[in-house]
Design an enzyme around this catalytic site. Structure first.
Site, PDB file in Angstrom:
ATOM      1  N   LYS A  65      82.042 -61.528 104.302  1.00 18.32           N
ATOM      2  CA  LYS A  65      81.066 -62.446 103.713  1.00 18.32           C
ATOM      3  C   LYS A  65      81.201 -63.872 104.242  1.00 18.32           C
ATOM      4  O   LYS A  65      80.209 -64.591 104.368  1.00 18.32           O
ATOM      5  CB  LYS A  65      81.174 -62.423 102.192  1.00 18.32           C
ATOM      6  CG  LYS A  65      80.657 -61.130 101.581  1.00 18.32           C
ATOM      7  CD  LYS A  65      80.568 -61.201 100.074  1.00 18.32           C
ATOM      8  CE  LYS A  65      79.928 -59.931  99.513  1.00 18.32           C
ATOM      9  NZ  LYS A  65      79.801 -59.972  98.036  1.00 18.32           N
ATOM     10  N   LYS A  85      75.544 -48.740 104.491  1.00 18.29           N
ATOM     11  CA  LYS A  85      75.441 -48.439 103.064  1.00 18.29           C
ATOM     12  C   LYS A  85      74.177 -49.063 102.473  1.00 18.29           C
ATOM     13  O   LYS A  85      73.791 -50.172 102.835  1.00 18.29           O
ATOM     14  CB  LYS A  85      76.677 -48.975 102.333  1.00 18.29           C
ATOM     15  CG  LYS A  85      76.780 -48.556 100.889  1.00 18.29           C
ATOM     16  CD  LYS A  85      78.066 -49.034 100.254  1.00 18.29           C
ATOM     17  CE  LYS A  85      78.042 -50.519  99.977  1.00 18.29           C
ATOM     18  NZ  LYS A  85      79.143 -50.938  99.091  1.00 18.29           N
ATOM     19  N   LYS A 139      71.480 -54.229  98.317  1.00 17.57           N
ATOM     20  CA  LYS A 139      70.410 -55.158  97.950  1.00 17.57           C
ATOM     21  C   LYS A 139      70.108 -56.120  99.091  1.00 17.57           C
ATOM     22  O   LYS A 139      69.037 -56.712  99.149  1.00 17.57           O
ATOM     23  CB  LYS A 139      70.791 -55.952  96.705  1.00 17.57           C
ATOM     24  CG  LYS A 139      71.878 -56.987  96.912  1.00 17.57           C
ATOM     25  CD  LYS A 139      72.163 -57.768  95.664  1.00 17.57           C
ATOM     26  CE  LYS A 139      73.205 -58.852  95.899  1.00 17.57           C
ATOM     27  NZ  LYS A 139      72.774 -59.888  96.848  1.00 17.57           N
TER      28      LYS A 139
END
Length: 338
Positions: free
Chosen positions: A116, A199, A202
């Site tokens: 991230k 995967k 969102k």
């Protein structure tokens, strides 16, 4: 003599307007099954949500929506303890204590932080994201959980939890139960319909690769029928050579509770189109009642808030007892009445 059930704890962030199919099949279905055999604690990790740049967007609304989907999906508030993380301040308090026994190098090596921080860039990477795994450890240790239902990509965080729990016990005396990760054999990972090597998330590059629990049936059907497949026309399960077809088989298998091998036999001599149509119909049939019940629950936010207050009170009974033991072990002077 009655033996207490072993305890599990898990949760999913309210970081979107709806859970997606991966959340439902990979986690929520398992939550429901575990209620019979375990003392289940399920929560909405809203403190974790604000570590991402857009995590506070519509957070209260998204939190209620996530709660409603838990209940609509089968979490029974009479059998499970359902609560919101920020309603139990002991999470943040224990996290601070655990941060003081966590090495900088340990936190730096966490895969999610590294991924991230690269995605957001240095200027947008906050300290909360760095200490996120320590808060997750606090979430788990606070409830003396025996097991933690997680996806295989979260196993590293449970390992850090185990390390910190054992370290605290060694330094300050036996305080925490050391939990085990519980990774479902089936449905642990559902992949993006447009990029079946990634995967379902969102943050997918295209919304067409994601199925949301609250999507209208026609949207769900269209996205599944437009899913990326593979070269050839033989329906077979091969994650490397046929990721698209394998993803559809996995979804259909979990939704219908039919082994993948059985499905492959059933589709012998059939085309990819048959698999897509059947998968779309099965997913719509599964999600439509959940969508309807979720919308019904959201029509009465006061009742949802009441249920959450009950859950928070039950959670705090356990959390406050654990935190009291931690504070005593560390040597904090307790205020009167606590």
């Amino acid at each position: 003599m009655t033996t207490a059930k072993p305890r599990v704890l898990s949760g999913m962030q309210p970081s979107a307007d709806s859970l997606h199919l991966g959340n439902y099949l990979g986690a929520l279905v398992n939550y429901v099954k575990l209620q019979d055999e375990y003392d289940a604690f399920y929560f909405i990790p809203d403190l974790h949500s604000i570590t991402s740049p857009d995590g506070a967007t519509n957070l209260a609304e998204r939190t209620r929506t996530t709660v409603a989907q838990y209940i609509a999906g089968g979490v029974d508030v009479e059998r499970s303890t359902l609560f919101v993380q920020s309603h139990v301040p002991e999470h943040a308090e224990l996290s601070w204590v655990l941060q003081t026994i966590t090495g900088f190098g340990e936190a730096s090596r966490m895969t999610q932080f590294k991924d991230k921080s690269v995605r957001y860039g240095q200027d947008s990477t906050n300290v909360g994201l760095f200490t996120y795994p320590v808060l997750m450890a606090a979430d788990i240790l606070l409830y003396q959980a025996d097991g933690v239902p997680v996806g295989d990509d979260q196993k590293q965080h449970v390992e850090l939890t185990r390390t910190l729990g054992a370290r605290f016990n060694h330094r300050f005396g036996e305080t925490f139960k050391i939990p085990e990760p519980m990774i479902p054999a089936e449905g642990a990972r559902i992949y993006d319909l447009q990029d079946p090597t990634s995967k379902m998330s969102k943050s997918s590059a295209s919304p067409n690769g994601r199925i949301n629990v609250l999507d209208e049936p026609k949207v769900i059907a269209k996205r599944i029928k437009s899913a990326v497949t593979d070269d050839g026309n033989v329906v077979a399960f091969d994650r490397e050579a046929k990721p698209g077809v394998s993803n559809l088989l996995s979804i259909l298998s979990v939704v219908t509770e039919t082994p993948v091998a059985t499905l492959v036999e059933q589709y012998e001599g059939k085309m990819y189109g048959h698999l897509k149509v059947d998968t779309a119909e099965a997913v719509v049939a599964t999600l439509e009642p959940i969508r309807a019940r979720t919308l019904e629950l959201l029509d009465d936010p006061a009742e949802l808030d009441r249920l959450l207050a009950v859950g928070a009170a039950k959670a705090r009974e356990v959390a406050s007892e654990t935190l009291g033991k931690v504070y005593d072990a560390v040597g904090f002077l307790r205020p009167q009445g606590r």
